[in-house]
Enzyme design. Structure first.
Site, mmCIF file in Angstrom:
data_model
loop_
_atom_site.group_PDB
_atom_site.id
_atom_site.type_symbol
_atom_site.label_atom_id
_atom_site.label_comp_id
_atom_site.label_asym_id
_atom_site.label_seq_id
_atom_site.Cartn_x
_atom_site.Cartn_y
_atom_site.Cartn_z
ATOM 1 C CG HIS A 26 46.763 41.020 41.628
ATOM 2 N ND1 HIS A 26 46.717 40.333 42.807
ATOM 3 C CD2 HIS A 26 47.850 40.567 40.951
ATOM 4 C CE1 HIS A 26 47.741 39.489 42.848
ATOM 5 N NE2 HIS A 26 48.437 39.603 41.733
ATOM 6 C CD GLU A 65 52.176 40.061 33.859
ATOM 7 O OE1 GLU A 65 53.332 40.486 33.664
ATOM 8 O OE2 GLU A 65 51.883 38.864 33.850
HETATM 9 N N1 ACO Z 1 39.615 44.623 32.676
HETATM 10 C C1 ACO Z 1 38.280 44.742 32.686
HETATM 11 N N2 ACO Z 1 37.509 44.200 33.613
HETATM 12 C C2 ACO Z 1 38.106 43.490 34.579
HETATM 13 C C3 ACO Z 1 39.495 43.324 34.641
HETATM 14 C C4 ACO Z 1 40.260 43.928 33.620
HETATM 15 N N3 ACO Z 1 41.579 43.815 33.595
HETATM 16 N N4 ACO Z 1 39.819 42.572 35.699
HETATM 17 C C5 ACO Z 1 38.651 42.260 36.297
HETATM 18 N N5 ACO Z 1 37.627 42.809 35.620
HETATM 19 C C6 ACO Z 1 36.219 42.705 35.942
HETATM 20 C C7 ACO Z 1 35.681 41.321 35.601
HETATM 21 O O1 ACO Z 1 35.224 41.262 34.257
HETATM 22 C C8 ACO Z 1 34.588 41.147 36.605
HETATM 23 O O2 ACO Z 1 33.443 41.824 36.179
HETATM 24 P P1 ACO Z 1 31.994 41.168 36.415
HETATM 25 O O3 ACO Z 1 31.852 41.101 37.899
HETATM 26 O O4 ACO Z 1 31.067 42.156 35.755
HETATM 27 O O5 ACO Z 1 32.032 39.826 35.768
HETATM 28 C C9 ACO Z 1 35.123 41.896 37.839
HETATM 29 O O6 ACO Z 1 36.071 42.850 37.344
HETATM 30 C C10 ACO Z 1 35.835 40.975 38.809
HETATM 31 O O7 ACO Z 1 36.582 40.059 38.039
HETATM 32 P P2 ACO Z 1 37.227 38.760 38.646
HETATM 33 O O8 ACO Z 1 37.502 37.819 37.539
HETATM 34 O O9 ACO Z 1 36.480 38.258 39.833
HETATM 35 O O10 ACO Z 1 38.589 39.318 39.161
HETATM 36 P P3 ACO Z 1 39.711 38.435 39.662
HETATM 37 O O11 ACO Z 1 40.223 39.140 40.850
HETATM 38 O O12 ACO Z 1 39.365 37.040 39.806
HETATM 39 O O13 ACO Z 1 40.703 38.490 38.395
HETATM 40 C C11 ACO Z 1 42.559 38.826 37.046
HETATM 41 C C12 ACO Z 1 42.011 38.792 38.487
HETATM 42 C C13 ACO Z 1 42.381 37.437 36.404
HETATM 43 C C14 ACO Z 1 44.030 39.179 37.122
HETATM 44 C C15 ACO Z 1 41.767 39.868 36.220
HETATM 45 O O14 ACO Z 1 41.852 41.129 36.850
HETATM 46 C C16 ACO Z 1 42.241 39.958 34.780
HETATM 47 O O15 ACO Z 1 41.805 39.167 33.927
HETATM 48 N N6 ACO Z 1 43.168 40.941 34.471
HETATM 49 C C17 ACO Z 1 43.699 41.063 33.132
HETATM 50 C C18 ACO Z 1 44.821 40.042 32.903
HETATM 51 C C19 ACO Z 1 46.104 40.419 33.656
HETATM 52 O O16 ACO Z 1 46.532 41.558 33.672
HETATM 53 N N7 ACO Z 1 46.708 39.370 34.249
HETATM 54 C C20 ACO Z 1 47.958 39.510 35.023
HETATM 55 C C21 ACO Z 1 47.655 39.481 36.503
HETATM 56 S S1 ACO Z 1 49.103 39.758 37.453
HETATM 57 C C22 ACO Z 1 49.879 38.250 37.482
HETATM 58 O O17 ACO Z 1 49.298 37.207 37.426
HETATM 59 C C23 ACO Z 1 51.323 38.253 37.522
#
Ligand code: ACO
Length: 359
Positions: free
Chosen positions: A242, A301
């Site tokens: 998140h 989710e």
């Molecule tokens: N699975 C695997 N790796 C992840 C995940 C995940 N779910 N979430 C983040 N990471 C990793 C990224 O790949 C990144 O790695 P890197 O630094 O090696 O590139 C690191 O963790 C940080 O990622 P960011 O993109 O900076 O995290 P951010 O906080 O911006 O992303 C997000 C948040 C988009 C929700 C992300 O966690 C994600 O894509 N989750 C999966 C989709 C999801 O469940 N969405 C619903 C969110 S809740 C809502 O909106 C209601």
């Protein structure tokens, strides 16, 4: 410049506070833990609208009447059934008048439920079921979807879901709603922009893919190997991580409680729940190992997926059910933004070529 606007404060709001460090969500002074125990969806709509729109004497009845008023839009909706449900709902919402008054607000809150249930029935070759204005929004939604009277546990589970997702700070869809509201366009325009932002898999489109992941894993003893392979392929695990929460998303716990309640009433297959718990445990363990510096925990989710599946919603319509709850927050935020009278207009940094000298 921050490409994701992280840590950028772009609004003052009295509506909700997302405390990412402590894993708390406060909606107008009430913590989510209390809200889910004490309030139904209609109470939360009233709480969010308070001060931004006139209060009807009986909001439940007014919302019931708004469901009835929007049902007529389904009369010629047959051509929309080939679209993904969220796009069909968006097309029908676009037909509503673009006002900024209470009747518009109530129709916008009522419409996603009426349109989703109606479009899903049309897709299945069935006639849409007219709303019953006497029922709560949650009970009527399930009745319009399934054509039968839902159990008290099912109504309570959907109601808890709607309460849990009704508002959540300046998330991407709410920000989109506020940008549009800042131009003084109407509430329908704000809600259409918000729904379009919600549709993406990084925001409200994740719970369908959560079920795809559970199907892919298949058995609890396959969870570790499956998750490991997915992460090795660079995939993101849907339902985890998140932007704001650095600890567990409190909404995940609120919904896990609802899922357990449904399981106790026999409405969820215990094997499905056991599979989900095994996948969650494997995902958390491996995300901690692979990203020790980044707190990646279960988000709203993950249990949404199990809950909505058990209530009979097809996975391709999960984003529409999210919109049924979040629309209350979108409308309140749009009113709050419009009251500031200030156009949202940020700056960009130009990184293109310098102007060419005239020959
Ligand atoms: N699975 C695997 N790796 C992840 C995940 C995940 N779910 N979430 C983040 N990471 C990793 C990224 O790949 C990144 O790695 P890197 O630094 O090696 O590139 C690191 O963790 C940080 O990622 P960011 O993109 O900076 O995290 P951010 O906080 O911006 O992303 C997000 C948040 C988009 C929700 C992300 O966690 C994600 O894509 N989750 C999966 C989709 C999801 O469940 N969405 C619903 C969110 S809740 C809502 O909106 C209601």
């Amino acid at each position: 410049m921050k490409s994701g606007l992280e840590d950028v404060v772009a609004a003052e709001t009295v509506l909700s506070d997302v405390d990412g460090k402590n894993g708390r969500l406060i909606v107008r002074g009430v913590s989510l833990d209390d809200l889910v125990m004490t309030s139904r969806f209609e109470d939360v709509v009233a709480l969010l609208f308070d001060g931004f729109l006139p209060s009807p004497p009986d909001l439940r009845a007014a919302l019931g009447a708004a469901r009835v008023a929007t049902f007529g839009q389904l009369a010629d909706a047959g051509a929309l059934v080939d679209l993904p449900p969220v796009e069909g709902v968006r097309a029908l919402l676009a037909r509503l008048a673009d006002g900024d008054d209470l009747p518009t607000a109530l129709e916008l809150v009522a419409a996603p439920a009426v349109f989703t249930a109606g479009l899903l029935r049309l897709k299945a070759g069935l006639a849409p079921i007219a709303p019953d204005p006497e029922l709560s929004q949650a009970a009527d939604t399930l009745r319009m979807l399934c054509g039968s009277t839902p159990s008290a546990e099912q109504v309570s589970a959907l109601d808890r879901y709607l309460v849990t997702v009704a508002d959540h700070g300046l998330n991407a869809s709410t920000f989109a709603a506020r940008v549009v509201a800042s131009t003084q366009a109407g509430l329908t325009s704000s809600v259409l922009a918000a729904l379009s932002a919600l549709k993406g898999p990084l925001h409200g489109g994740a719970p369908g893919p959560v079920l795809d992941m559970l199907d892919g894993v298949g058995r609890p003893d396959n969870a570790d190997a499956w998750i490991s392979a997915a992460l090795a392929d660079g995939e993101r695990l849907m339902g985890f991580g998140h932007r704001v929460y650095r600890v567990r998303d409190p909404r995940a716990d609120a919904l896990k409680g609802a899922v357990r309640m449904l399981a106790a009433s026999g409405a969820i297959d215990p094997e499905r729940l056991a599979l989900a718990e095994a996948v969650e445990a494997a995902a958390l363990k491996q995300l901690r190992q692979r990203k020790p510096d980044r707190a990646l925990d279960t988000n709203v989710e993950f249990y949404t997926a199990l809950l909505l599946e058990a209530l009979g919603f097809p996975r391709e319509a999960f984003t529409c059910v999210f919109a049924m709850g979040r629309v209350a927050g979108w409308v309140a935020h749009a009113r709050e933004q419009a009251e500031t009278g200030r156009l949202i207009r940020p700056m960009s940094v130009y990184v293109g070529p310098a102007a060419r000298e005239a020959a």
